[in-house]
Enzyme design. Structure first.
Site, short mmCIF file in Angstrom:
data_model
loop_
_atom_site.label_atom_id
_atom_site.label_comp_id
_atom_site.label_asym_id
_atom_site.label_seq_id
_atom_site.Cartn_x
_atom_site.Cartn_y
_atom_site.Cartn_z
N LYS A 59 0.87 -1.20 0.00
CA LYS A 59 0.00 0.00 0.00
C LYS A 59 0.89 1.23 0.00
O LYS A 59 2.02 1.17 0.48
CB LYS A 59 -0.87 0.02 1.26
CG LYS A 59 -2.08 0.91 1.16
CD LYS A 59 -3.22 0.18 0.50
CE LYS A 59 -4.40 1.08 0.22
NZ LYS A 59 -5.58 0.30 -0.20
N ASP A 92 -7.09 4.28 -4.45
CA ASP A 92 -7.74 4.14 -3.14
C ASP A 92 -8.33 5.53 -2.87
O ASP A 92 -8.58 6.27 -3.84
CB ASP A 92 -6.72 3.72 -2.06
CG ASP A 92 -7.38 3.26 -0.77
OD1 ASP A 92 -7.82 2.10 -0.71
OD2 ASP A 92 -7.49 4.07 0.19
P1 NDP Z 1 -12.95 7.77 -2.76
O1 NDP Z 1 -11.88 8.78 -2.56
O2 NDP Z 1 -13.50 7.54 -4.11
O3 NDP Z 1 -14.18 8.09 -1.80
C1 NDP Z 1 -14.00 8.17 -0.42
C2 NDP Z 1 -15.33 8.51 0.21
O4 NDP Z 1 -15.22 8.38 1.62
C3 NDP Z 1 -15.75 9.95 -0.04
O5 NDP Z 1 -17.15 10.04 0.01
C4 NDP Z 1 -15.12 10.66 1.13
O6 NDP Z 1 -15.72 11.92 1.45
C5 NDP Z 1 -15.35 9.66 2.24
N1 NDP Z 1 -14.31 9.81 3.26
C6 NDP Z 1 -12.98 9.71 3.09
N2 NDP Z 1 -12.33 9.95 4.23
C7 NDP Z 1 -13.30 10.21 5.13
C8 NDP Z 1 -13.26 10.52 6.50
N3 NDP Z 1 -12.10 10.62 7.16
N4 NDP Z 1 -14.44 10.72 7.13
C9 NDP Z 1 -15.63 10.62 6.45
N5 NDP Z 1 -15.71 10.33 5.15
C10 NDP Z 1 -14.57 10.12 4.51
O7 NDP Z 1 -12.37 6.42 -2.16
P2 NDP Z 1 -12.86 4.91 -2.38
O8 NDP Z 1 -14.33 4.87 -2.57
O9 NDP Z 1 -11.98 4.31 -3.39
O10 NDP Z 1 -12.48 4.24 -0.99
C11 NDP Z 1 -13.41 4.13 0.10
C12 NDP Z 1 -12.96 3.03 1.03
O11 NDP Z 1 -12.91 1.79 0.31
C13 NDP Z 1 -11.56 3.17 1.64
O12 NDP Z 1 -11.56 2.59 2.92
C14 NDP Z 1 -10.68 2.35 0.71
O13 NDP Z 1 -9.49 1.93 1.35
C15 NDP Z 1 -11.62 1.19 0.44
N6 NDP Z 1 -11.34 0.40 -0.75
C16 NDP Z 1 -11.22 0.96 -1.98
C17 NDP Z 1 -10.98 0.17 -3.09
C18 NDP Z 1 -10.92 0.72 -4.47
O14 NDP Z 1 -10.79 -0.06 -5.41
N7 NDP Z 1 -11.02 2.04 -4.67
C19 NDP Z 1 -10.80 -1.28 -2.97
C20 NDP Z 1 -11.02 -1.79 -1.64
C21 NDP Z 1 -11.26 -0.96 -0.59
P3 NDP Z 1 -15.07 13.29 0.91
O15 NDP Z 1 -15.44 13.35 -0.54
O16 NDP Z 1 -15.69 14.33 1.76
O17 NDP Z 1 -13.59 13.17 1.13
O1 2IT Z 2 -7.88 -1.60 -0.69
C1 2IT Z 2 -7.81 -2.10 -1.85
O2 2IT Z 2 -7.95 -3.31 -2.03
C2 2IT Z 2 -7.61 -1.19 -2.97
N1 2IT Z 2 -7.54 0.00 -2.77
C3 2IT Z 2 -7.44 -1.75 -4.36
C4 2IT Z 2 -6.05 -2.24 -4.59
C5 2IT Z 2 -5.73 -2.64 -6.00
O3 2IT Z 2 -4.54 -2.93 -6.22
O4 2IT Z 2 -6.60 -2.67 -6.86
#
Ligand code: NDP
Ligand code: 2IT
Length: 451
Positions: free
Chosen positions: A130, A170
């Site tokens: 990561k 992420d």
């Molecule tokens: P994005 O940046 O697309 O979206 C993040 C969302 O979460 C936004 O709505 C954001 O609000 C909100 N957010 C972020 N930080 C905070 C906080 N501290 N308090 C409240 N709301 C918060 O990220 P993702 O959707 O990609 O990721 C979301 C989660 O999913 C994370 O935990 C990530 O690690 C996990 N994840 C992502 C993957 C991926 O493929 N993208 C894969 C597996 C897991 P705002 O717009 O106000 O910042």
């Molecule tokens: O938390 C996760 O699994 C991710 N942000 C996706 C990682 C990836 O390599 O697609």
């Protein structure tokens, strides 16, 4: 009779804490895995003798670097960049990059550590890693984001490669940022390779990768519901977040006949008692992905919905809860509210969104609860499929990728059931995911000697 292994767990955690001071998120992630895995190791001495657990909690390599870049007005900014290359027993380091002001070593170590087990569960040849930076993309111009991404990749490019370490997105890193970083990598290395996943579909990206984490979480939750002879049809679903994961989780819930009542961002949540349908979800995508604005914009157009500033959506009564924003966003009191309001299934779209106390509450109430390392593995799994397509120099259709994603999520569910079913029939998905993920990595580490 299950033996109590608290003494071994406490001794192990005391050592991990003293070696990793001031890293609460990392300690939290290790504690959860240690509680599942130590009893298994005590019964399987080969892992103990080879100190597999002691080695697995130590990252193979941790990189920290300065990222200097220039604002549009000429001011110089300095950020800190990271890449934690945690474990390569199963394949090249694989995991996302997070750009958020809260990023620090503890957060990235927790995410990199979780990624080892998640990637193992996918059954694909992926190690765990990561990275990211304490850069805040909010309020930055497009050209500022580009210059930051270029500065970040200028250093990161020395350490990664399609057979070494393959980052992805992420929080704060989506298609735009992956594009800028890919462009800079190609310029520096003079190589067009699959060094990142989540690429644009015209230049090596996989169809369904943008949708994969959210879709996968809902595919997993569907399997959990099936164990209770239930489905998403007519279920009320509360979702937190409104980013990549939340948007596509909502899309799939709607597709499966459920009603999405809430979405949120860091400023608060919207509650739409009539349900967020496809058209309304398109508007949320426009607000968040194109305008890069706040979720509160929603209630200006859909006036029967309410915006609750500074709050999380867990007080809204629902059948299914999908936390899809960030770590530790759902606490014990939130879990109690959800339970009292009749929740039956909680699947983590985000990484570690539920605190240990919240998970304990769900377990005590004998509810369906799945940890992120199982439920959100569809994102990295589809990244693995993107790597395969890049190696083959071919692209699969949406249907092909979606079917593979669906099968992977069904298989991960089966692995959790295999390793997590208790004597009384209750499925502990936390234990199931931790053990199912651990065994493959541990066996590979045994095979590969003391490294
Ligand atoms: P994005 O940046 O697309 O979206 C993040 C969302 O979460 C936004 O709505 C954001 O609000 C909100 N957010 C972020 N930080 C905070 C906080 N501290 N308090 C409240 N709301 C918060 O990220 P993702 O959707 O990609 O990721 C979301 C989660 O999913 C994370 O935990 C990530 O690690 C996990 N994840 C992502 C993957 C991926 O493929 N993208 C894969 C597996 C897991 P705002 O717009 O106000 O910042
Ligand atoms: O938390 C996760 O699994 C991710 N942000 C996706 C990682 C990836 O390599 O697609």
């Amino acid at each position: 009779m299950t033996q109590n292994f608290n003494a071994q767990i406490n001794a192990f955690m005391k050592d991990v804490q003293s070696r990793n001071p001031n890293e609460p998120e990392f300690i939290q992630a290790v504690q959860e895995v240690a509680e599942s895995v130590i009893p298994f190791i005590e019964e399987n001495p080969k892992y103990k003798a080879a100190k597999i657990l002691e080695r697995i909690v130590e990252a193979e390599r941790t990189l920290m670097f300065r990222v200097s870049w220039t604002r549009d007005d000429g001011n110089v900014e300095v950020n800190r960049g990271y890449r934690v290359e945690f474990n390569s027993a199963l394949g090249p380091y694989k995991g996302g990059l997070r750009f958020h002001p809260s990023v620090n070593l503890s957060v990235l170590k927790f995410l990199g550590f979780e990624q080892i087990f998640k990637n193992s569960l996918t059954t694909l040849p992926l190690g765990g890693g990561k990275g990211g930076a304490d850069f805040n993309p909010k309020g930055k111009s497009d050209s500022e984001v580009m210059r930051f991404c270029q500065a970040f990749m200028t250093e990161l490019s020395r350490h990664i490669g399609p057979n070494t370490d393959v980052p992805a997105g992420d929080i704060g890193v989506g298609g735009r940022e992956i594009g800028y970083m890919f462009g800079q990598y190609k310029r520096i290395r003079n190589e067009f390779t699959g060094v990142l996943t989540g690429k644009g579909r015209n230049w090596g990206g996989s169809l369904i990768r943008p949708e994969a984490t959210g879709y996968g979480t809902v595919y997993f939750a569907k399997e959990m519901l099936i164990t209770k002879k239930e489905s998403f049809k007519n279920k009320n679903v509360v979702i937190s977040g409104s980013g990549n994961v939340a948007q596509y989780a909502a899309e799939k819930v709607i597709n499966f006949g459920g009603t999405v009542l809430t979405m949120s961002d860091s400023s608060g949540y919207i509650y739409d008692p009539e349900g967020i349908n496809s058209e309304k979800l398109d508007f949320i995508k426009e607000i968040k992905n194109i305008k890069r604005a706040r979720i509160s914009e929603y209630v200006k157009r859909y006036t029967t919905a309410k915006f609750n500033a500074g709050a999380t959506p867990w007080s809204v009564s629902c059948h299914v809860a999908l936390p899809c924003a960030t770590q530790n966003e759902l606490h014990e009191n939130d879990a109690t509210l959800l339970i009292n309001n009749g929740v039956m299934c909680i699947a983590e779209g985000a990484n570690m969104p539920c605190t240990p106390e919240a998970i304990e509450a769900f377990h005590s109430a004998k509810l369906l609860f799945s940890p992120g390392k199982a439920a959100n593995a569809g994102g990295v799994a589809t990244s693995g499929l993107e790597m395969s397509q890049n190696s083959l120099r071919m692209s699969w259709t949406s249907e092909e990728v979606d079917e593979k994603l669906h099968n992977i999520m069904v298989d991960i569910h089966a692995t959790c059931v295999k390793y997590g079913t208790q004597e009384n029939g209750f499925v502990d998905y936390v234990k199931g995911a931790n053990l199912g993920g651990f065994v493959k990595v541990a066996d590979a580490m045994l095979d590969q000697g003391i490294v």
